[in-house]
Write an enzyme that holds these catalytic residues in place. Structure first.
Site, PDB file in Angstrom:
ATOM      1  N   CYS A 250       0.953  -1.169   0.057  1.00 37.01           N
ATOM      2  CA  CYS A 250       0.084   0.226   0.104  1.00 37.01           C
ATOM      3  C   CYS A 250       0.908   1.338   0.154  1.00 37.01           C
ATOM      4  CB  CYS A 250      -0.816  -0.003   1.232  1.00 37.01           C
ATOM      5  SG  CYS A 250      -1.806  -1.513   1.490  1.00 37.01           S
ATOM      6  N   ALA A 252       1.795   4.003  -1.965  1.00 32.10           N
ATOM      7  CA  ALA A 252       1.502   5.607  -2.473  1.00 32.10           C
ATOM      8  C   ALA A 252       1.198   6.252  -1.490  1.00 32.10           C
ATOM      9  CB  ALA A 252       0.398   5.458  -3.447  1.00 32.10           C
ATOM     10  N   PRO A 253       1.753   7.455  -1.221  1.00 32.69           N
ATOM     11  CA  PRO A 253       2.431   8.277  -2.351  1.00 32.69           C
ATOM     12  C   PRO A 253       3.879   7.867  -2.680  1.00 32.69           C
ATOM     13  CG  PRO A 253       2.309   9.735  -0.739  1.00 32.69           C
ATOM     14  CD  PRO A 253       1.334   8.525  -0.236  1.00 32.69           C
ATOM     15  N   GLY A 254       4.396   7.331  -1.653  1.00 32.69           N
ATOM     16  CA  GLY A 254       5.885   6.874  -1.864  1.00 32.69           C
ATOM     17  C   GLY A 254       6.924   7.356  -0.941  1.00 32.69           C
ATOM     18  N   GLY A 255       6.504   8.014   0.246  1.00 35.26           N
ATOM     19  CA  GLY A 255       7.421   8.755   0.975  1.00 35.26           C
ATOM     20  C   GLY A 255       8.286   7.468   1.570  1.00 35.26           C
ATOM     21  N   ASP A 297      -3.203  -5.821  -5.791  1.00 40.64           N
ATOM     22  CA  ASP A 297      -3.729  -5.781  -4.442  1.00 40.64           C
ATOM     23  C   ASP A 297      -2.805  -6.523  -3.563  1.00 40.64           C
ATOM     24  OD1 ASP A 297      -5.076  -6.244  -2.301  1.00 40.64           O
ATOM     25  OD2 ASP A 297      -6.803  -7.054  -3.242  1.00 40.64           O
ATOM     26  N   CYS A 366      -2.174   5.469   9.972  1.00 38.61           N
ATOM     27  CA  CYS A 366      -2.421   6.714  10.348  1.00 38.61           C
ATOM     28  C   CYS A 366      -3.747   6.993  10.907  1.00 38.61           C
ATOM     29  CB  CYS A 366      -2.095   7.584   9.173  1.00 38.61           C
ATOM     30  SG  CYS A 366      -3.031   7.429   7.613  1.00 38.61           S
TER      31      CYS A 366
END
Length: 436
Positions: A250, A252-255, A297, A366
């Site tokens: 999961c 994204a966004p890639g940090g 997925d 989060c």
């Protein structure tokens, strides 16, 4: 005396867009980002002001309704109510000159369907709010009023009365901009270049009046990426070593993918949404980092070989990010917590299967909701999945020891570091794959 209005003024246009944003969020439960994406083309300054008004209303919704209620004999149409909220927010929280807030908001009301019928009401109510000024807020319990009941009850159960109130109070302020530097760069030097403060965890926190992100020093050359101080912790706690094979699920966004790749790991980033997977690639390219990106997925994907480590930032209600996304408090419902549990359970089980024996897994969300953090881990262990806890140590959380829970997990809340501007709410737990 009526406030003169011009329904074609630019200021009215920004306020009309703010009303439409509120209709999208509060009426159709669209996220504010989605609503902004659908917004009609308009000058950047007006667009920014519309966003600011809408976000302020969403942060202070309960307080604004309490202020307006005494002036309303009957409930107005939703769009008119949103306009009144927007006007009151400008007067009470944004420092807009009262005559401009009243006049331009009334002009915006006139552009609504049957708006001319409610322009007089809007004018009268907002003039009353302007006359009262800050006295209108006296005696109101803002943190409680501005927090939906289900969230208040959830936080009260998880963090106690004082903790729940501190979290709610922290949501009033907009979150600062945090960035993560590439390893090896001089934190003090980049802090000076960016006009930022260096947090104990190594994150750089910029001043509120920073230029647009693409205009900041180091953006174009890929010296750093935007990432909240709390969001940077799970990848840091995975403590990858150069050459380790690591999955970021999961992603994204890639940090977090960037953190793992910058540490020298061979990273496979798994993301089910093609457009979001594309963003990972774009961000990595700017940073000069590489990772394998798999569009799949993660709950069903099977890697060709086991990984040394897995980072799972699971889908959740994201209530830990309300400072950044005040719409979350309004579009999420208590039933969403239970609805997301099957996905979290499936992803945890899949992550365990991807690991070699002795491999480590960081599960993170989060979210401030215990059911999505502590509860998900408890469900996984009770199900017999081949994992065991490996508690974090105080040394690993140097600079943030208050985030270490009694069972060795990580738990941050927006009430942490109030003197430094707070942080997002995150939960993280380290698990190790047992031998089968």
């Amino acid at each position: 005396m009526k406030t003169p209005v011009d329904k074609n003024s630019p200021g009215a246009g920004a306020r009309r867009e703010a009303i439409l944003l509120l209709e999208a969020v509060l009426g159709r439960r669209r996220t504010l980002d989605e609503a902004l994406g659908a917004m009609a083309a308009m000058p950047g300054r007006d667009r920014g002001f519309a966003h600011l008004i809408a976000a302020t209303v969403l942060r202070r919704l309960g307080t604004l309704d309490a202020v307006l209620e005494p002036y309303l004999r009957r409930a107005p149409p939703d769009a008119v109510r949103h306009a009144l909220r927007a006007g009151a927010a400008q007067i009470l929280f944004l420092g807009t000159q009262p005559h401009a807030a009243v006049g331009e908001t009334v002009a915006a009301v006139r552009t609504l369907p049957k708006g001319d019928s409610f322009a007089g009401l809007a004018n009268a109510v907002l003039r009353r709010v302007a006359e009262a000024g800050q006295a209108a807020l006296a005696g109101l319990d803002g943190p409680r009023l501005d927090t939906p009941d289900w969230l208040w009850q959830s936080w009260h159960a998880a963090y106690g009365a004082a903790g729940a109130r501190a979290i709610a109070a922290a949501h009033v302020a907009e979150a600062p901009l945090d960035v993560t530097l590439k390893p090896g760069l001089d934190g003090a030097g980049w802090s000076a270049r960016l006009g930022a403060s260096l947090l104990p965890t190594g994150t750089l926190r910029l001043a509120a009046d920073h230029p647009p992100v693409p205009d900041l020093p180091g953006f174009a050359e890929g010296a750093w990426w935007v990432q909240d101080a709390a969001a940077a912790l799970p990848a840091r706690l995975l403590a990858v070593r150069p050459g380790e094979r690591v999955a970021d699920l999961c992603a994204a966004p890639g940090g977090k993918t960037a953190q793992l790749a910058a540490a020298g790991a061979e990273v496979t980033a798994v993301e089910r949404a093609p457009d979001r997977a594309g963003r990972i690639g774009e961000n990595l390219a700017r940073l000069g980092l590489s990772a394998e990106i798999v569009v799949a997925d993660a709950a069903a994907w099977e890697p060709p070989a086991p990984f040394d480590a897995v980072l799972l930032d699971a889908p959740c209600t994201a209530t830990g990010t309300i400072r950044r996304h005040p719409d979350i408090a309004r579009v999420k419902r208590v039933q969403d917590v239970a609805a997301l549990a099957p996905a979290q359970d499936a992803l945890l089980a899949a992550a365990a299967r991807m690991l070699r024996p002795g491999g480590r897994l960081i599960y993170a969300v989060c979210s401030l909701e215990a059911a999505e953090g502590e509860g998900a881990v408890a469900r996984a262990l009770a199900s017999g999945v081949a994992l065991r806890r490996e508690p974090f140590t105080a040394a690993e959380l140097d600079g943030l020891s208050q985030a270490l829970t009694a069972d060795g997990s990580l738990r941050t809340t927006p009430a942490f570091w109030p003197e430094r501007g707070g942080m997002d709410g995150f939960f993280a737990c380290r698990l190790v794959r047992t031998t089968i």
